[in-house]
Design an enzyme around this catalytic site. Structure first.
Site, PDB file in Angstrom:
ATOM      1  N   ASN A  83     -38.241 -55.809 -42.538  1.00  0.00           N
ATOM      2  CA  ASN A  83     -37.074 -54.956 -42.216  1.00  0.00           C
ATOM      3  C   ASN A  83     -36.008 -54.953 -43.312  1.00  0.00           C
ATOM      4  O   ASN A  83     -34.893 -54.499 -43.081  1.00  0.00           O
ATOM      5  CB  ASN A  83     -36.475 -55.327 -40.850  1.00  0.00           C
ATOM      6  CG  ASN A  83     -35.860 -56.721 -40.848  1.00  0.00           C
ATOM      7  OD1 ASN A  83     -35.639 -57.321 -41.894  1.00  0.00           O
ATOM      8  ND2 ASN A  83     -35.580 -57.229 -39.665  1.00  0.00           N
ATOM      9  N   THR A 133     -23.439 -57.820 -38.573  1.00  0.00           N
ATOM     10  CA  THR A 133     -23.066 -59.250 -38.625  1.00  0.00           C
ATOM     11  C   THR A 133     -24.323 -60.085 -38.799  1.00  0.00           C
ATOM     12  O   THR A 133     -24.305 -61.284 -38.557  1.00  0.00           O
ATOM     13  CB  THR A 133     -22.347 -59.694 -37.320  1.00  0.00           C
ATOM     14  OG1 THR A 133     -23.193 -59.373 -36.212  1.00  0.00           O
ATOM     15  CG2 THR A 133     -20.996 -59.056 -37.161  1.00  0.00           C
ATOM     16  N   SER A 134     -25.430 -59.453 -39.208  1.00  0.00           N
ATOM     17  CA  SER A 134     -26.698 -60.186 -39.244  1.00  0.00           C
ATOM     18  C   SER A 134     -27.023 -60.700 -40.650  1.00  0.00           C
ATOM     19  O   SER A 134     -26.749 -61.864 -40.953  1.00  0.00           O
ATOM     20  CB  SER A 134     -27.808 -59.298 -38.689  1.00  0.00           C
ATOM     21  OG  SER A 134     -28.873 -60.102 -38.312  1.00  0.00           O
ATOM     22  N   GLU A 184     -23.882 -61.289 -51.288  1.00  0.00           N
ATOM     23  CA  GLU A 184     -22.727 -62.104 -50.885  1.00  0.00           C
ATOM     24  C   GLU A 184     -22.679 -63.482 -51.528  1.00  0.00           C
ATOM     25  O   GLU A 184     -21.610 -64.073 -51.636  1.00  0.00           O
ATOM     26  CB  GLU A 184     -22.674 -62.242 -49.358  1.00  0.00           C
ATOM     27  CG  GLU A 184     -23.775 -63.099 -48.759  1.00  0.00           C
ATOM     28  CD  GLU A 184     -23.617 -63.244 -47.247  1.00  0.00           C
ATOM     29  OE1 GLU A 184     -23.471 -62.227 -46.557  1.00  0.00           O
ATOM     30  OE2 GLU A 184     -23.654 -64.394 -46.755  1.00  0.00           O
ATOM     31  N   ASP A 209     -36.098 -53.909 -30.045  1.00  0.00           N
ATOM     32  CA  ASP A 209     -36.507 -55.281 -30.373  1.00  0.00           C
ATOM     33  C   ASP A 209     -38.022 -55.313 -30.291  1.00  0.00           C
ATOM     34  O   ASP A 209     -38.622 -54.538 -29.541  1.00  0.00           O
ATOM     35  CB  ASP A 209     -35.897 -56.296 -29.375  1.00  0.00           C
ATOM     36  CG  ASP A 209     -35.987 -57.733 -29.889  1.00  0.00           C
ATOM     37  OD1 ASP A 209     -37.109 -58.211 -30.132  1.00  0.00           O
ATOM     38  OD2 ASP A 209     -34.928 -58.375 -30.039  1.00  0.00           O
ATOM     39  N   HIS A 242     -18.611 -63.248 -44.017  1.00  0.00           N
ATOM     40  CA  HIS A 242     -19.556 -64.052 -43.227  1.00  0.00           C
ATOM     41  C   HIS A 242     -18.800 -65.061 -42.346  1.00  0.00           C
ATOM     42  O   HIS A 242     -19.091 -66.255 -42.374  1.00  0.00           O
ATOM     43  CB  HIS A 242     -20.545 -64.769 -44.167  1.00  0.00           C
ATOM     44  CG  HIS A 242     -21.877 -65.025 -43.520  1.00  0.00           C
ATOM     45  ND1 HIS A 242     -23.071 -64.767 -44.135  1.00  0.00           N
ATOM     46  CD2 HIS A 242     -22.196 -65.515 -42.296  1.00  0.00           C
ATOM     47  CE1 HIS A 242     -24.066 -65.088 -43.334  1.00  0.00           C
ATOM     48  NE2 HIS A 242     -23.560 -65.547 -42.201  1.00  0.00           N
ATOM     49  N   LYS A 296     -30.398 -64.014 -28.911  1.00  0.00           N
ATOM     50  CA  LYS A 296     -29.220 -64.665 -28.313  1.00  0.00           C
ATOM     51  C   LYS A 296     -27.925 -63.908 -28.620  1.00  0.00           C
ATOM     52  O   LYS A 296     -27.110 -63.660 -27.736  1.00  0.00           O
ATOM     53  CB  LYS A 296     -29.144 -66.118 -28.804  1.00  0.00           C
ATOM     54  CG  LYS A 296     -30.236 -66.988 -28.188  1.00  0.00           C
ATOM     55  CD  LYS A 296     -30.301 -68.356 -28.791  1.00  0.00           C
ATOM     56  CE  LYS A 296     -30.933 -68.398 -30.149  1.00  0.00           C
ATOM     57  NZ  LYS A 296     -32.340 -67.973 -30.221  1.00  0.00           N
ATOM     58  N   ILE A 297     -27.748 -63.536 -29.906  1.00  0.00           N
ATOM     59  CA  ILE A 297     -26.484 -62.880 -30.284  1.00  0.00           C
ATOM     60  C   ILE A 297     -26.452 -61.444 -29.767  1.00  0.00           C
ATOM     61  O   ILE A 297     -25.450 -60.993 -29.189  1.00  0.00           O
ATOM     62  CB  ILE A 297     -26.284 -62.929 -31.814  1.00  0.00           C
ATOM     63  CG1 ILE A 297     -26.128 -64.384 -32.276  1.00  0.00           C
ATOM     64  CG2 ILE A 297     -25.063 -62.102 -32.232  1.00  0.00           C
ATOM     65  CD1 ILE A 297     -26.155 -64.580 -33.789  1.00  0.00           C
ATOM     66  N   ASP A 302     -19.939 -57.989 -42.002  1.00  0.00           N
ATOM     67  CA  ASP A 302     -19.604 -59.418 -42.113  1.00  0.00           C
ATOM     68  C   ASP A 302     -20.557 -60.087 -43.096  1.00  0.00           C
ATOM     69  O   ASP A 302     -20.386 -61.254 -43.436  1.00  0.00           O
ATOM     70  CB  ASP A 302     -19.716 -60.091 -40.736  1.00  0.00           C
ATOM     71  CG  ASP A 302     -19.274 -61.550 -40.775  1.00  0.00           C
ATOM     72  OD1 ASP A 302     -18.152 -61.809 -41.253  1.00  0.00           O
ATOM     73  OD2 ASP A 302     -20.056 -62.427 -40.367  1.00  0.00           O
TER      74      ASP A 302
HETATM   75  P1  NAD Z   1     -32.590 -64.769 -32.174  1.00  0.00           P
HETATM   76  O1  NAD Z   1     -33.805 -65.339 -32.823  1.00  0.00           O
HETATM   77  O2  NAD Z   1     -32.126 -65.329 -30.871  1.00  0.00           O
HETATM   78  O3  NAD Z   1     -32.790 -63.209 -31.958  1.00  0.00           O
HETATM   79  C1  NAD Z   1     -33.309 -62.353 -32.922  1.00  0.00           C
HETATM   80  C2  NAD Z   1     -33.936 -61.179 -32.199  1.00  0.00           C
HETATM   81  O4  NAD Z   1     -34.324 -60.214 -33.170  1.00  0.00           O
HETATM   82  C3  NAD Z   1     -35.203 -61.562 -31.407  1.00  0.00           C
HETATM   83  O5  NAD Z   1     -35.124 -61.032 -30.104  1.00  0.00           O
HETATM   84  C4  NAD Z   1     -36.328 -60.933 -32.212  1.00  0.00           C
HETATM   85  O6  NAD Z   1     -37.427 -60.519 -31.408  1.00  0.00           O
HETATM   86  C5  NAD Z   1     -35.626 -59.748 -32.820  1.00  0.00           C
HETATM   87  N1  NAD Z   1     -36.262 -59.211 -34.024  1.00  0.00           N
HETATM   88  C6  NAD Z   1     -36.960 -59.859 -34.976  1.00  0.00           C
HETATM   89  N2  NAD Z   1     -37.344 -59.001 -35.934  1.00  0.00           N
HETATM   90  C7  NAD Z   1     -36.870 -57.783 -35.569  1.00  0.00           C
HETATM   91  C8  NAD Z   1     -36.956 -56.492 -36.124  1.00  0.00           C
HETATM   92  N3  NAD Z   1     -37.595 -56.265 -37.273  1.00  0.00           N
HETATM   93  N4  NAD Z   1     -36.349 -55.475 -35.478  1.00  0.00           N
HETATM   94  C9  NAD Z   1     -35.687 -55.686 -34.313  1.00  0.00           C
HETATM   95  N5  NAD Z   1     -35.590 -56.889 -33.721  1.00  0.00           N
HETATM   96  C10 NAD Z   1     -36.191 -57.912 -34.348  1.00  0.00           C
HETATM   97  O7  NAD Z   1     -31.461 -64.853 -33.285  1.00  0.00           O
HETATM   98  P2  NAD Z   1     -29.884 -64.796 -33.050  1.00  0.00           P
HETATM   99  O8  NAD Z   1     -29.356 -66.179 -32.851  1.00  0.00           O
HETATM  100  O9  NAD Z   1     -29.566 -63.746 -32.068  1.00  0.00           O
HETATM  101  O10 NAD Z   1     -29.398 -64.373 -34.519  1.00  0.00           O
HETATM  102  C11 NAD Z   1     -29.704 -63.087 -35.040  1.00  0.00           C
HETATM  103  C12 NAD Z   1     -29.309 -63.054 -36.510  1.00  0.00           C
HETATM  104  O11 NAD Z   1     -27.885 -63.123 -36.617  1.00  0.00           O
HETATM  105  C13 NAD Z   1     -29.791 -64.248 -37.351  1.00  0.00           C
HETATM  106  O12 NAD Z   1     -31.108 -64.051 -37.808  1.00  0.00           O
HETATM  107  C14 NAD Z   1     -28.826 -64.254 -38.496  1.00  0.00           C
HETATM  108  O13 NAD Z   1     -29.330 -63.433 -39.539  1.00  0.00           O
HETATM  109  C15 NAD Z   1     -27.570 -63.599 -37.913  1.00  0.00           C
HETATM  110  N6  NAD Z   1     -26.434 -64.524 -37.795  1.00  0.00           N
HETATM  111  C16 NAD Z   1     -25.271 -64.210 -38.412  1.00  0.00           C
HETATM  112  C17 NAD Z   1     -24.173 -65.052 -38.294  1.00  0.00           C
HETATM  113  C18 NAD Z   1     -22.847 -64.714 -38.934  1.00  0.00           C
HETATM  114  O14 NAD Z   1     -21.963 -65.587 -38.996  1.00  0.00           O
HETATM  115  N7  NAD Z   1     -22.633 -63.518 -39.394  1.00  0.00           N
HETATM  116  C19 NAD Z   1     -24.288 -66.247 -37.570  1.00  0.00           C
HETATM  117  C20 NAD Z   1     -25.489 -66.538 -36.937  1.00  0.00           C
HETATM  118  C21 NAD Z   1     -26.567 -65.670 -37.058  1.00  0.00           C
END
Ligand code: NAD
Length: 352
Positions: free
Chosen positions: A233, A254-255, A285, A196, A317, A176-177, A280
């Site tokens: 990972n 930002t992950s 942290e 991905d 964050h 999604k992000i 971020d």
């Molecule tokens: P999501 O589940 O919609 O998407 C994650 C994607 O990553 C999926 O398409 C999945 O197939 C892929 N994936 C899984 N393992 C992988 C790998 N080893 N290599 C490459 N791709 C891989 O999640 P999202 O809502 O997009 O969120 C992603 C991440 O963002 C969350 O897991 C969280 O850690 C982080 N996040 C950070 C904040 C922030 O405030 N900084 C807020 C929300 C989420």
């Protein structure tokens, strides 16, 4: 046989006796903005709240008394020991008011029969826009310009940036992000490549090219991380992979902090292999972020070293931190807790 400790039993028992059972939630790592948004949303639910500022861990878990659910955030530690105590205290639901769940022992949750939910999608745009804000800040040096003009220094020396137009941006994780970020980056006229485990057909249709991680690292001018942190990972960005990247590469994370080996990144910054770094999230942290440490001595030398680089931007964050996201988080979390306590189930999307 109905469990006399169950919420349903308490609800009907009290209803029979013409009393109302009010379900209770204990919040951990609660900040003023959590209280504000959850209290407002609670006008639609009527839970009783208790807020703890400390994170959830073995030191505080025994404070739980009659709560039916706990509501936690990214740096609360839900290991086996904590989960076992929660179960013994009669807690039925663990609600993560965030998307990531790398801080939870899910096996233990299953073993002790608790229900667990998260908020998988709350304004992915909030995080994607922050990732782009970090990139633009670093690239066009607006953080430096802001300070400079306040001191009446209007010189441009040292503020030289580069266009994003026609640069190659490698996006790791196009959920999604990542997808929201790709759409923003396309608007800048950048070429987008991606990695991905499950390529997204819609993105392929608009020209995003999926490739192995090594190829993405070697071709990208900018790498933006949007995948969850998993045991596989952890330290995805380390010495070995940084060596495969372009000289002067920009990395935005930002992950989750654990995706980057901080010490390797510091070496690469000193060697100018990494040109710009936006974080971020940070692997240590939990001891630092979300706190005002302005009058403290910070013992973590790595974060101090990172913040000493002129080409590193650290935010604590905050990528998720928009009004829209907080409204969605509080609504979805209370709805899930309500469903789970009353019926034992809820939208499968939010269950872990
Ligand atoms: P999501 O589940 O919609 O998407 C994650 C994607 O990553 C999926 O398409 C999945 O197939 C892929 N994936 C899984 N393992 C992988 C790998 N080893 N290599 C490459 N791709 C891989 O999640 P999202 O809502 O997009 O969120 C992603 C991440 O963002 C969350 O897991 C969280 O850690 C982080 N996040 C950070 C904040 C922030 O405030 N900084 C807020 C929300 C989420």
């Amino acid at each position: 046989m109905i469990d006399s400790n169950s919420v349903v039993f308490k609800y009907f028992y009290l209803k029979f006796h013409r009393k109302t059972y009010i379900m209770k939630i204990a919040f951990f790592s609660a900040k003023p903005y959590d209280k504000e948004f959850f209290k407002k949303e609670n006008e639609n639910f009527g839970f009783e709240f208790i807020f703890y500022e400390t994170h959830l861990g073995p030191h505080i878990v025994n404070a739980i008394e009659n709560e039916d659910a706990v509501c936690v955030f990214v740096n609360d530690r839900l290991n086996r020991e904590v989960i076992e105590v929660l179960a013994k205290k009669g807690v039925k639901v663990i609600a993560l008011r965030c998307a990531g769940f790398n801080n939870v022992d899910r096996e233990a949750v299953k073993e002790f029969g608790l229900k667990i939910c998260r908020v998988p999608a709350y304004s992915p745009e909030a995080v994607a826009e922050h990732a782009m804000a970090m990139l633009l800040t670093l690239n066009r040096k607006t953080h430096k310009a802001y300070n400079r003009v306040r001191e009446q220094n209007f010189a441009l020396n040292g503020l030289l940036g580069f266009n994003l137009y026609q640069k190659t941006i490698g996006v790791v994780g196009t959920g999604k992000i990542g997808k929201a970020f790709v759409k923003i980056a396309i608007g800048f006229g950048a070429k987008i490549i991606a990695y991905d485990l499950f390529p997204d057909k819609d993105l392929e249709a608009i020209g995003v090219e999926y490739m192995p991680l090594e190829s993405l690292f070697s071709q990208s001018d900018i790498v933006s991380l949007h995948c969850p942190l998993t045991p596989e990972n952890h330290y995805m960005i380390n010495n070995e992979f940084i060596a495969k990247m372009k000289n002067g590469v920009t990395i935005i994370n930002t992950s989750r902090g654990g995706l980057i080996n901080t010490n390797d990144a510091i070496i690469a910054l000193k060697e100018k292999k990494i040109g710009l770094l936006g974080l971020d999230v940070y692997e240590q942290e939990e001891k630092i972020f979300f706190k005002d440490l302005s009058a403290s001595i910070i013992e973590d030398d790595s974060i101090q070293r990172l913040m000493s680089f002129p080409n590193v931007l650290v935010t604590s964050h905050q990528a998720f931190f928009t009004k829209e996201a907080l409204e969605q988080i509080s609504q979805r979390t209370l709805q899930s807790i309500s469903d789970l306590l009353k019926t034992g189930t809820t939208d499968p999307e939010v269950l872990l």
